[in-house]
Design an enzyme around this catalytic site. Structure first.
Site, PDB file in Angstrom:
ATOM      1  CG  HIS A 355      -6.880   4.378  -2.255  1.00  0.00           C
ATOM      2  ND1 HIS A 355      -7.996   5.169  -2.253  1.00  0.00           N
ATOM      3  CD2 HIS A 355      -5.822   5.216  -2.125  1.00  0.00           C
ATOM      4  CE1 HIS A 355      -7.630   6.432  -2.159  1.00  0.00           C
ATOM      5  NE2 HIS A 355      -6.314   6.492  -2.074  1.00  0.00           N
ATOM      6  CB  CYS A 356     -11.292   0.814   0.078  1.00  0.00           C
ATOM      7  SG  CYS A 356     -11.550   0.728  -1.680  1.00  0.00           S
ATOM      8  CB  ILE A 357      -8.615  -0.993   4.111  1.00  0.00           C
ATOM      9  CG1 ILE A 357      -7.267  -1.402   3.512  1.00  0.00           C
ATOM     10  CG2 ILE A 357      -9.745  -1.852   3.557  1.00  0.00           C
ATOM     11  CD1 ILE A 357      -6.835  -2.824   3.880  1.00  0.00           C
TER      12      ILE A 357
END
Ligand code: KQY
Length: 372
Positions: A355-357
């Site tokens: 999700h962070c990338i």
């Protein structure tokens, strides 16, 4: 032409849609810095390429790369993926990319938060971060979307919304003195209302144990659909995560969303606990100004850090003992989507996950009947 607007999304009738709504595509960045990624980022690059390919099966993907990495990235990335040159300090598109907002007529605009590398000079992860802070603006130029420059330090991983007027955040991150030291909870909440178009903010306490982002919500809990949240969990009472997840569970159970609903909360048991191996740590080149990593450190591993694509869910595979159970729980949570697992330990070693990338771009031209 891309305009920088001086109004706010809420005043203009815009709001952030849920990630589970239709996308036009997804943006990512390319890992390379040797003081965060072992072996100059090569193992991580393969993992990012696998994530990008998995998402590209569902929707168009664009990856921003530095000029020196263009050829490597082009060679490793699936031919369906668009590669564009964008300078950056690291590669967390969720946090440095724009947060897209939509209106009832189907228009799309972007919110560009101030970025300070998760804490600036008070515990931030690296210095400088000026190129990261320009990424959202560059993405909006390429997407030809007008931009709101929000007046606070914030990251995309620090917010989740249900698209119906509710935001989910943590106190550990958004009230941290290293983000907006002069702002009260009320001011932060008012800014979220203005820039996300929400009316209700649900505050959880801490994020995942040892999460170097200061407790991003996207590693702890997310909306699966309006009225439904999934929460990272452990039954091990001796694990420091237990009290954190229990507190989040209690707050979620007490909360009402913007439509006055009680939330359905599903527990997603975390992997591990996982730690950084000494051999992995030895491949990272320490640099002054960048937070060092040491073998034995607890990794902030969570299956909640997945990406919802058009018709799919791309989830991190992190631990052979628990991956299967997590995948089947996600399949039950998303019966109409294909759940695809991608080996993601190398992403986790850099401090975040799938999700962070990633950063979704909502579909344009979709006539939305209701605003929050
Ligand atoms: O949680 C996220 N959205 C990003 C993780 C960033 C980690 C930086 N090393």
């Amino acid at each position: 032409m891309t305009l920088t607007l001086t109004t706010t999304p809420a005043a203009d009738g815009f709001w952030m849609p849920g990630e589970f709504e239709a996308h036009a595509g997804c943006w990512m960045l390319w890992p390379e810095r040797p003081d965060n990624w072992r072996e100059a980022g090569r193992p991580a690059q393969h993992a990012f390429a696998a994530v990008a390919a998995a998402i590209a099966a569902f929707e168009p993907v664009t990856v921003g790369v530095s000029s020196s990495e263009f050829q490597v990235a082009r060679a490793l990335l699936d031919p369906r993926i668009r590669v564009v040159e964008i300078s950056h300090d690291d590669c967390w598109m969720r946090d440095v990319g724009p947060t897209f907002v939509v209106d009832r007529r189907g228009a799309v605009r972007g919110v560009d938060w101030h970025f300070n590398a998760w804490g600036g000079l008070q515990g931030g992860l690296y210095f400088p971060w000026d190129q990261d802070d320009l990424v959202a603006r560059k993405v909006l130029e390429i997407e030809s979307r007008d931009r709101y420059r929000a007046p606070i330090v914030n990251e995309g991983g620090a917010i989740h919304v249900d698209g119906e007027g509710t935001a989910l955040v943590t106190e550990e991150c958004l009230l941290n003195v290293n983000r907006n030291p002069l702002l009260s909870r009320e001011r932060v909440e008012a800014t979220l209302r203005d820039y996300l178009g929400v009316t209700t903010v649900i505050w959880l306490g801490k994020g995942v144990f040892n999460d170097e982002t200061d407790g991003h919500i996207d590693n702890l809990a997310c909306f699966v659909r309006p009225g439904e949240v999934c929460l990272t969990w452990t039954d091990n009472k001796r694990d420091p995560q237990y009290r954190i997840s229990l507190d989040a569970w209690e707050r979620l159970k007490d909360a009402l969303d913007a439509r006055g609903r009680r939330l359905k909360v599903t527990k997603l048991t975390m992997p591990g606990p996982l730690t950084l191996a000494a051999k992995e740590a030895s491949g990272i080149i320490a640099r002054e100004g960048t937070k060092p990593r040491a073998g034995g450190e607890r990794l902030a591993a969570s299956y909640v850090n997945f990406y919802i694509a058009n018709g799919g869910v791309v989830m991190p595979l992190l631990d052979p003992h628990t991956d299967r159970a997590a995948a089947s729980r996600l399949k039950r949570l998303f019966p109409d989507r294909r759940v695809v697992g991608v080996p993601a330990r190398e992403v986790l070693l850099g401090g975040g996950n799938i999700h962070c990338i990633t950063q979704q771009v909502p579909a344009a031209g979709v006539k939305r009947l209701a605003s929050p």
